[in-house]
Motif scaffolding. Structure first.
Motif, PDB file in Angstrom:
ATOM      1  N   SER A  33       0.862  -1.187   0.000  1.00  6.28           N
ATOM      2  CA  SER A  33       0.000   0.000   0.000  1.00  6.28           C
ATOM      3  C   SER A  33       0.894   1.232   0.000  1.00  6.28           C
ATOM      4  CB  SER A  33      -0.927   0.002   1.219  1.00  6.28           C
ATOM      5  OG  SER A  33      -0.175   0.030   2.416  1.00  6.28           O
ATOM      6  N   ARG A  34       0.309   2.351  -0.330  1.00  6.66           N
ATOM      7  CA  ARG A  34       1.084   3.607  -0.384  1.00  6.66           C
ATOM      8  C   ARG A  34       0.938   4.323   0.956  1.00  6.66           C
ATOM      9  NH1 ARG A  34       3.161   5.987  -4.694  1.00  6.66           N
ATOM     10  NH2 ARG A  34       1.953   4.617  -6.064  1.00  6.66           N
ATOM     11  N   ILE A  35       2.040   4.527   1.656  1.00  2.00           N
ATOM     12  CA  ILE A  35       2.059   5.156   2.972  1.00  2.00           C
ATOM     13  C   ILE A  35       2.938   6.392   2.888  1.00  2.00           C
ATOM     14  CG2 ILE A  35       2.618   4.857   5.416  1.00  2.00           C
ATOM     15  CD1 ILE A  35       2.266   1.849   5.026  1.00  2.00           C
ATOM     16  N   ASN A  36       2.335   7.554   3.104  1.00  2.50           N
ATOM     17  CA  ASN A  36       3.063   8.836   3.031  1.00  2.50           C
ATOM     18  C   ASN A  36       3.795   8.973   1.698  1.00  2.50           C
ATOM     19  OD1 ASN A  36       2.232   9.523   5.630  1.00  2.50           O
ATOM     20  ND2 ASN A  36       3.987   8.489   6.559  1.00  2.50           N
ATOM     21  N   GLY A  37       3.132   8.553   0.617  1.00  2.20           N
ATOM     22  CA  GLY A  37       3.719   8.695  -0.710  1.00  2.20           C
ATOM     23  C   GLY A  37       4.700   7.616  -1.092  1.00  2.20           C
ATOM     24  N   ALA A  38       5.010   6.709  -0.185  1.00  2.00           N
ATOM     25  CA  ALA A  38       5.971   5.646  -0.477  1.00  2.00           C
ATOM     26  C   ALA A  38       5.256   4.306  -0.548  1.00  2.00           C
ATOM     27  CB  ALA A  38       7.054   5.606   0.594  1.00  2.00           C
ATOM     28  N   GLU A  39       5.733   3.442  -1.455  1.00  4.90           N
ATOM     29  CA  GLU A  39       5.155   2.106  -1.595  1.00  4.90           C
ATOM     30  C   GLU A  39       5.821   1.169  -0.597  1.00  4.90           C
ATOM     31  OE1 GLU A  39       5.774   1.058  -5.616  1.00  4.90           O
ATOM     32  OE2 GLU A  39       4.202   2.390  -6.397  1.00  4.90           O
ATOM     33  N   ARG A  40       5.013   0.647   0.318  1.00  2.38           N
ATOM     34  CA  ARG A  40       5.565  -0.206   1.368  1.00  2.38           C
ATOM     35  C   ARG A  40       4.722  -1.467   1.507  1.00  2.38           C
ATOM     36  NH1 ARG A  40       9.539   2.147   4.112  1.00  2.38           N
ATOM     37  NH2 ARG A  40       9.776   4.420   3.969  1.00  2.38           N
ATOM     38  N   LEU A  41       5.366  -2.523   2.046  1.00  8.09           N
ATOM     39  CA  LEU A  41       4.657  -3.781   2.264  1.00  8.09           C
ATOM     40  C   LEU A  41       3.700  -3.618   3.429  1.00  8.09           C
ATOM     41  CD1 LEU A  41       7.517  -6.443   1.885  1.00  8.09           C
ATOM     42  CD2 LEU A  41       6.003  -5.499   0.138  1.00  8.09           C
ATOM     43  N   ALA A  42       2.470  -4.148   3.241  1.00  9.64           N
ATOM     44  CA  ALA A  42       1.466  -4.104   4.304  1.00  9.64           C
ATOM     45  C   ALA A  42       1.319  -5.452   5.005  1.00  9.64           C
ATOM     46  CB  ALA A  42       0.114  -3.673   3.731  1.00  9.64           C
ATOM     47  N   ALA A  43       1.549  -6.540   4.291  1.00 10.35           N
ATOM     48  CA  ALA A  43       1.430  -7.877   4.881  1.00 10.35           C
ATOM     49  C   ALA A  43       2.245  -8.837   4.026  1.00 10.35           C
ATOM     50  CB  ALA A  43      -0.035  -8.320   4.938  1.00 10.35           C
ATOM     51  N   VAL A  44       2.796  -9.862   4.667  1.00 10.67           N
ATOM     52  CA  VAL A  44       3.598 -10.869   3.964  1.00 10.67           C
ATOM     53  C   VAL A  44       3.148 -12.245   4.435  1.00 10.67           C
ATOM     54  CG1 VAL A  44       5.580  -9.326   3.708  1.00 10.67           C
ATOM     55  CG2 VAL A  44       5.423 -10.820   5.718  1.00 10.67           C
TER      56      VAL A  44
END
Length: 549
Positions: A33-44
């Motif tokens: 998901s996009r968090i504060n403009g950055a693409e980051r992993l939400a779940a693995v």
């Protein structure tokens, strides 16, 4: 009190992967998901975690570490819907099932564990069933919801016996990390700076300095964790007072078997209601499917009922409606539960020597007399000369019961909100004197009738229709009027009945009405009114037709 916490650490990824084959489940997979403009992993998933990937990591770094990583968008709303479905499925173990968002369910299993062979077997069954549905789950059971939640997430201990003392409970809770308290970020930071990493570190220190440094909320969390106090849970559905259920080793798929089980459940529910002196006003039938889906049917009654035949008749109507839309039995229902979710007092009926058959005979005889009266040519004269047919109280009750059965069956088939009745209201204006309400709902408080009710037309227009009328005197009845391009000459009239608008809430331009019950030369009966009082209201009086008799 005993509480069971179910923790679903990989809910987001399991929701997607459980529908796919084994190769897809074993390959590295993550949601972003996009968090504060950055693409980051939400779940693995577990395979991605084995590749040293974890939530919060940048997507570019994750791809660099694991080039074969498959990524999909994270959908928090779908996760919440899935968690709600799991909580509904868990209600098969206890009716008190609550959400423990974002990835947990809390159950109040006080007194329910013995039905499943004990607390340890209940934990094993829940984990095994959720695992069969494709969800990784860890369950723990303790005397408080906060303690059970902490054990499910931060400990390998699954079961805390109910016989432990307070000191023994605190000893078990001491190795847990302070993250088990669920504190906000500032309080957690202050604990980390002070070097307090375990719950035991907090228990060993005086409470007053801790409260001054961390706040009263942190001390309350600590007390709840060690079961000194108990946090309330909010079940998704209120606990019904009376429940009957049947369980099957194999799922039921045939509609005939499901109906036969519902008939038995209605018979099981009757003695429970009888002992309490209650009758059901709303019934809920819950069908727990083998694969975890839950279907619920709710039917209402217009009066308290506990007769199994009548209760099953309503459920049969509702099932018939579902069958038309397709009752999705899937792999079958292994648990069927019938609950009275709304009840009212229902006293036992005292049976006399006379029977219902004799009442039927009285009813048929009186009805024949009534038909003869109606078929006579001179209705008013016969009504004056012949005695008014009377019914015994039991016959009237029987008629009321039959009418209530029709209302209940229509409500079960069409929906309770589509079967309406008209309730009288204390309003001056005729169009506001009735209100439509669901027929199966509790009757509204009867309006106090200070005066005898006057005759009202059978058909009352929602909005009065303007007409052209001619009257001999400004305040007299009309002699002739034109309505819908037809001219009507009045042969007889009755009135006026003056109705003033409610001055405390009516607009200033609202005028008083003089109503006339008129009959034209062709025998048609109208309800006319003149708006405005001649000589008092400055505007020209207007005529309307408001209903037909």
């Amino acid at each position: 009190m005993r509480f069971l916490s179910v923790f679903l650490p990989r809910l987001a990824t399991d929701r997607i992967l459980r529908r796919r084959g084994a190769p897809a489940r074993e390959a590295p997979f993550a949601l972003w998901s996009r968090i504060n403009g950055a693409e980051r992993l939400a779940a693995v998933n577990a395979a991605a975690e084995a590749q040293r990937l974890k939530p919060g990591m940048a997507v570019a770094d994750a791809r660099a570490l694991c080039p074969s990583l498959r990524l999909e968008d994270h959908d928090p709303e779908a996760d919440a819907t899935t968690l709600a479905a799991i909580a509904d499925w868990c209600s098969r173990f206890t009716p008190l099932a609550a959400l423990d968002a974002p990835n947990g369910v809390m159950l109040d299993v006080t007194g329910a564990a013995e039905l499943f062979g004990g607390e340890a077997k209940l934990l094993d069954e829940i984990e095994a069933c959720l695992g069969a549905q494709g969800f990784h789950a860890r369950a723990a059971l303790a005397g408080g919801p906060a303690f059970a939640r902490a054990l499910a997430r931060f400990s390998k201990l699954r079961l805390v016996p109910p016989s432990l003392t307070q000191e023994e409970i605190e000893t078990l809770a001491a190795p847990l990390p302070v993250a088990a308290l669920g504190l906000d970020e500032p309080a957690a930071t202050r604990l980390a700076r002070a070097g307090l990493v375990r719950v035991g570190d907090l228990l060993a220190r005086p409470r007053a300095p801790l409260a001054a440094r961390l706040g009263a909320a942190a001390i309350a969390r600590l007390d709840a964790l060690v079961c000194r106090t108990r946090e309330p849970i909010v079940p998704r559905f209120p606990a019904p007072s009376h429940i009957a259920e049947r369980r099957f080793p194999d799922g039921l798929t045939r509609l005939a078997d499901i109906e036969a089980t519902l008939r038995l459940l209605c018979e099981d529910l009757r003695p429970l209601l009888e002992r309490s002196g209650l009758g059901a006003r709303r019934l809920e039938a819950a069908f727990y499917r083998v694969d975890g889906a839950v279907k619920r049917l709710v039917v209402g009654t217009s009066r308290p009922l506990r007769d199994p035949l009548r209760l099953f008749g309503l459920l049969h109507e509702r099932l018939g409606r579902l069958a038309e839309e397709g009752l999705d039995t899937g792999y079958g229902f292994d648990v069927l539960r019938l609950a009275a979710i709304a009840t009212e007092r229902l006293d036992d009926e005292q049976r006399g020597l006379d029977t219902i058959a004799s009442d039927h005979a009285v009813f048929r005889r009186n009805r024949l007399n009534t038909e003869n009266v109606i078929d006579s040519k001179s209705l008013e004269r016969d009504l004056c000369e012949k005695p008014v047919p009377t019914f015994s109280h039991r016959a009237l009750d029987h008629i009321a019961d039959e009418f209530a059965d029709v209302v209940d069956r229509l409500g079960a088939r069409l929906g309770p909100s589509r079967v309406l009745r008209l309730d009288l209201m204390e309003r001056h204006l005729p169009e506001c004197a009735v209100r439509a309400a669901p027929a199966a709902s509790a009757p509204a408080a009867v309006a106090s009738m200070k005066f005898a009710p006057l005759a009202r037309p059978l058909r009352l227009f929602e909005q009065p229709e303007p007409i052209d009328a001619i009257a001999l005197a400004p305040d007299g009845p009309p002699l002739r009027f034109r309505w819908r391009r037809a001219l009507h000459d009045i042969a007889a009239f009755e009135g006026p009945e003056r109705i003033a608008p409610p001055w405390w809430q009516a607009p200033r331009n609202e005028l008083a009405r003089d109503y006339f019950h008129v009959v034209d030369r062709e025998g048609q009966r109208f309800w006319l009114f003149r708006e405005g009082l001649p000589g008092q209201d400055a505007i020209h009086a207007r005529w309307f037709v408001h209903g037909l008799f």
